[in-house]
Write an enzyme that holds these catalytic residues in place. Structure first.
Site, PDB file in Angstrom:
ATOM      1  N   ARG A  85       1.094   6.432 -25.390  1.00  0.00           N
ATOM      2  CA  ARG A  85       1.376   5.627 -24.472  1.00  0.00           C
ATOM      3  C   ARG A  85       2.021   4.429 -25.050  1.00  0.00           C
ATOM      4  NH1 ARG A  85       0.122   9.450 -21.549  1.00  0.00           N
ATOM      5  NH2 ARG A  85      -1.710   9.835 -20.301  1.00  0.00           N
ATOM      6  N   GLU A 110       6.496   1.731 -17.011  1.00  0.00           N
ATOM      7  CA  GLU A 110       7.032   2.941 -16.563  1.00  0.00           C
ATOM      8  C   GLU A 110       7.130   3.226 -15.139  1.00  0.00           C
ATOM      9  OE1 GLU A 110       5.189   6.555 -18.386  1.00  0.00           O
ATOM     10  OE2 GLU A 110       5.416   5.732 -20.289  1.00  0.00           O
ATOM     11  N   HIS A 161       8.878  10.187 -20.199  1.00  0.00           N
ATOM     12  CA  HIS A 161       7.561  10.701 -20.214  1.00  0.00           C
ATOM     13  C   HIS A 161       7.722  12.302 -19.591  1.00  0.00           C
ATOM     14  CE1 HIS A 161       3.129   9.201 -19.776  1.00  0.00           C
ATOM     15  NE2 HIS A 161       3.165  10.423 -20.256  1.00  0.00           N
TER      16      HIS A 161
HETATM   17  N1  LIG Z   1       3.692  12.061 -23.241  1.00  0.00           N
HETATM   18  C1  LIG Z   1       2.812  13.126 -22.593  1.00  0.00           C
HETATM   19  O1  LIG Z   1       3.246  13.713 -21.648  1.00  0.00           O
HETATM   20  C2  LIG Z   1       1.318  13.392 -23.232  1.00  0.00           C
HETATM   21  C3  LIG Z   1       0.765  14.520 -22.915  1.00  0.00           C
HETATM   22  C4  LIG Z   1      -0.343  14.633 -23.599  1.00  0.00           C
HETATM   23  C5  LIG Z   1      -1.209  13.646 -24.306  1.00  0.00           C
HETATM   24  N2  LIG Z   1      -0.603  12.441 -24.204  1.00  0.00           N
HETATM   25  C6  LIG Z   1      -0.887  11.213 -25.006  1.00  0.00           C
HETATM   26  O2  LIG Z   1      -1.552  11.566 -26.258  1.00  0.00           O
HETATM   27  C7  LIG Z   1      -3.127  11.350 -26.538  1.00  0.00           C
HETATM   28  C8  LIG Z   1      -3.523  12.241 -27.467  1.00  0.00           C
HETATM   29  O3  LIG Z   1      -3.989  13.531 -26.897  1.00  0.00           O
HETATM   30  P1  LIG Z   1      -4.606  14.339 -27.331  1.00  0.00           P
HETATM   31  O4  LIG Z   1      -4.721  15.886 -26.639  1.00  0.00           O
HETATM   32  O5  LIG Z   1      -4.038  15.030 -28.772  1.00  0.00           O
HETATM   33  O6  LIG Z   1      -6.068  13.941 -27.883  1.00  0.00           O
HETATM   34  P2  LIG Z   1      -7.447  14.114 -28.582  1.00  0.00           P
HETATM   35  O7  LIG Z   1      -7.382  15.563 -28.967  1.00  0.00           O
HETATM   36  O8  LIG Z   1      -8.582  13.587 -28.080  1.00  0.00           O
HETATM   37  O9  LIG Z   1      -6.994  13.460 -30.000  1.00  0.00           O
HETATM   38  C9  LIG Z   1      -7.004  11.973 -30.186  1.00  0.00           C
HETATM   39  C10 LIG Z   1      -6.751  11.657 -31.427  1.00  0.00           C
HETATM   40  O10 LIG Z   1      -6.767  10.163 -31.819  1.00  0.00           O
HETATM   41  C11 LIG Z   1      -7.693   9.727 -32.380  1.00  0.00           C
HETATM   42  N3  LIG Z   1      -8.061   8.383 -32.114  1.00  0.00           N
HETATM   43  C12 LIG Z   1      -8.702   7.860 -31.174  1.00  0.00           C
HETATM   44  N4  LIG Z   1      -8.995   6.551 -31.054  1.00  0.00           N
HETATM   45  C13 LIG Z   1      -8.362   6.289 -32.543  1.00  0.00           C
HETATM   46  C14 LIG Z   1      -8.358   4.993 -33.073  1.00  0.00           C
HETATM   47  N5  LIG Z   1      -8.702   3.871 -32.649  1.00  0.00           N
HETATM   48  N6  LIG Z   1      -7.749   4.870 -34.389  1.00  0.00           N
HETATM   49  C15 LIG Z   1      -7.360   6.095 -34.895  1.00  0.00           C
HETATM   50  N7  LIG Z   1      -7.503   7.213 -34.086  1.00  0.00           N
HETATM   51  C16 LIG Z   1      -7.924   7.193 -33.051  1.00  0.00           C
HETATM   52  C17 LIG Z   1      -8.881  10.294 -32.510  1.00  0.00           C
HETATM   53  O11 LIG Z   1      -9.656  10.398 -33.577  1.00  0.00           O
HETATM   54  P3  LIG Z   1     -11.119  11.199 -33.891  1.00  0.00           P
HETATM   55  O12 LIG Z   1     -10.262  12.776 -34.238  1.00  0.00           O
HETATM   56  O13 LIG Z   1     -11.503  10.591 -35.034  1.00  0.00           O
HETATM   57  O14 LIG Z   1     -11.725  11.061 -32.669  1.00  0.00           O
HETATM   58  C18 LIG Z   1      -8.188  11.934 -32.392  1.00  0.00           C
HETATM   59  O15 LIG Z   1      -7.757  12.507 -33.652  1.00  0.00           O
HETATM   60  C19 LIG Z   1      -3.578  11.408 -25.295  1.00  0.00           C
HETATM   61  O16 LIG Z   1      -4.661  10.574 -24.975  1.00  0.00           O
HETATM   62  C20 LIG Z   1      -2.497  10.806 -24.077  1.00  0.00           C
HETATM   63  O17 LIG Z   1      -2.385   9.604 -24.091  1.00  0.00           O
HETATM   64  C21 LIG Z   1       0.704  12.212 -23.754  1.00  0.00           C
END
Ligand SMILES: NC(=O)c1ccc[n+]([C@@H]2O[C@H](COP(=O)([O-])OP(=O)(O)OC[C@H]3O[C@@H](n4cnc5c(N)ncnc54)[C@H](OP(=O)(O)O)[C@@H]3O)[C@@H](O)[C@H]2O)c1
Length: 329
Positions: free
Chosen positions: A242, A271, A290
């Site tokens: 984000r 955006e 995006h």
């Molecule tokens: N551009 C796009 O089209 C697109 C598509 C998909 C996702 N995204 C973005 O990517 C993000 C991640 O997706 P995901 O599916 O990988 O999510 P996820 O599986 O829930 O993974 C989130 C990761 O972020 C870590 N995290 C959360 N808060 C943190 C903090 N304060 N400091 C350090 N690490 C932190 C978590 O740590 P822990 O393992 O310790 O819980 C976990 O490793 C989504 O939330 C979304 O915003 C973007």
């Protein structure tokens, strides 16, 4: 979760594509068998508000406050994105309604987008395209040859080591990039995973920093001017998560004056990215609107995950991909 004789009402405020709706209808019919149910496909939010009272289940791209207020009987909301921040307003967070997301479906496509953007920058394809546009043969001219570099042997810090971070680290490792990661806490893993408190210390040691964090109060502006200033001279910052995670003005400054050499950005503070954004003028920034997580079968996958969970819901089993609404992901 409810008695076999109770009617389950599902509101699918998601795809308006007739083929997708037919797929979902068939999937729900198969799972429900002889159990009574209703399945609505409202065309817009006003229509969704009309059919939500009495509904237990809502599938949506975003839970607005209007949908939440109308959905007095909701037990489960399935969100068709991984990032759910736009649904997390306080009354919903405090409610007992379960929220699921589709984290996990974007790993491959985002990992490939990341490799493509890194190769684009490393191979100076932007300059190669200029040759094609002006037809001036530049085989041995700067920057087309002298500034190209290989990615093998480089190091990457993957910040956010969830589904996207892990899938991307796998691909980075496959082309010879050494990876370490950051999550909320240090944990045992195939790559070293550090706690976020190490970010300032570690960020300057890596050639590539890849951000795959959810946006939460803790990650909003996590990549502050100070953190960006600590990055390794000549390094690359990649953000697919984000825009608000990065101080965008400081990022532009860093791309213009160092220490950053390049950025690959799929997400922005505002955006659509305003046409006046200085980012458009920076040839060392690869930008996309995006799209890194999109692919043609996206809605189909969202529905498949919904149906997998619907089966669990009917059988009274715990759902998967449940969002911790207080944590924000
Ligand atoms: N551009 C796009 O089209 C697109 C598509 C998909 C996702 N995204 C973005 O990517 C993000 C991640 O997706 P995901 O599916 O990988 O999510 P996820 O599986 O829930 O993974 C989130 C990761 O972020 C870590 N995290 C959360 N808060 C943190 C903090 N304060 N400091 C350090 N690490 C932190 C978590 O740590 P822990 O393992 O310790 O819980 C976990 O490793 C989504 O939330 C979304 O915003 C973007």
């Amino acid at each position: 979760m409810n008695d076999r004789t109770d009617t389950i009402t599902i509101v699918a405020f998601a795809s308006q594509n007739p083929d997708r709706q037919a797929d979902l209808r068939a999937g729900v019919r198969r799972l429900m068998g002889d159990r009574p149910y209703r399945l609505h496909f409202p065309a817009d939010e006003a229509a969704a508000v009309q059919v939500l009272p009495g509904a237990e289940i809502l599938m949506t791209w975003r839970l607005s406050e209007a949908l939440f207020r109308a959905g007095k009987d909701l037990k489960w909301v399935h969100n068709g994105n991984a990032g759910v921040e736009r649904s997390l307003f306080p009354d919903f967070v405090e409610s007992d309604i379960v929220l699921t997301n589709v984290s996990g479906i974007h790993g491959t496509v985002i990992a490939e987008w990341t490799l493509a953007s890194l190769f684009y920058l490393a191979q100076r394809f932007h300059d190669v395209d200029e040759w094609r546009a002006d037809r001036d043969w530049k085989q041995h001219k700067e920057p087309i040859t002298r500034q190209r570099f290989t990615l093998e042997g480089k190091s990457a810090l993957v910040v956010g080591y969830g589904r996207v971070g892990q899938a991307t680290a796998e691909k980075l490792k496959a082309i010879g990039i050494r990876c370490e990661a950051i999550a909320t806490q240090a944990k045992p893993s195939a790559v070293p995973v550090h706690g976020v408190e190490k970010l300032a210390e570690l960020v300057g040691r890596f050639d590539i920093v890849f951000i795959a964090l959810p946006i939460t109060p803790q990650t909003d502006q996590l990549f502050s001017r100070e953190i960006l200033q600590r990055m390794k001279p000549g390094s690359i910052l990649v953000n697919v998560a984000r825009g608000r995670i990065i101080d965008e003005a400081a990022l532009i400054d860093s791309l213009q004056n160092g220490p950053l050499a390049y950025a690959a950005l799929d997400v922005f503070t505002e955006e659509p990215l305003p046409p006046s954004s200085p980012l458009f003028d920076l040839s060392n920034a690869f930008l996309s609107p995006h799209i890194s997580g999109n692919f043609p079968e996206y809605t189909h996958r969202v529905q498949e995950m919904f149906l997998d969970n619907l089966e669990r819901y009917i059988e009274g089993k715990p759902l998967v991909n449940v969002v911790d609404k207080r944590r924000g992901y």
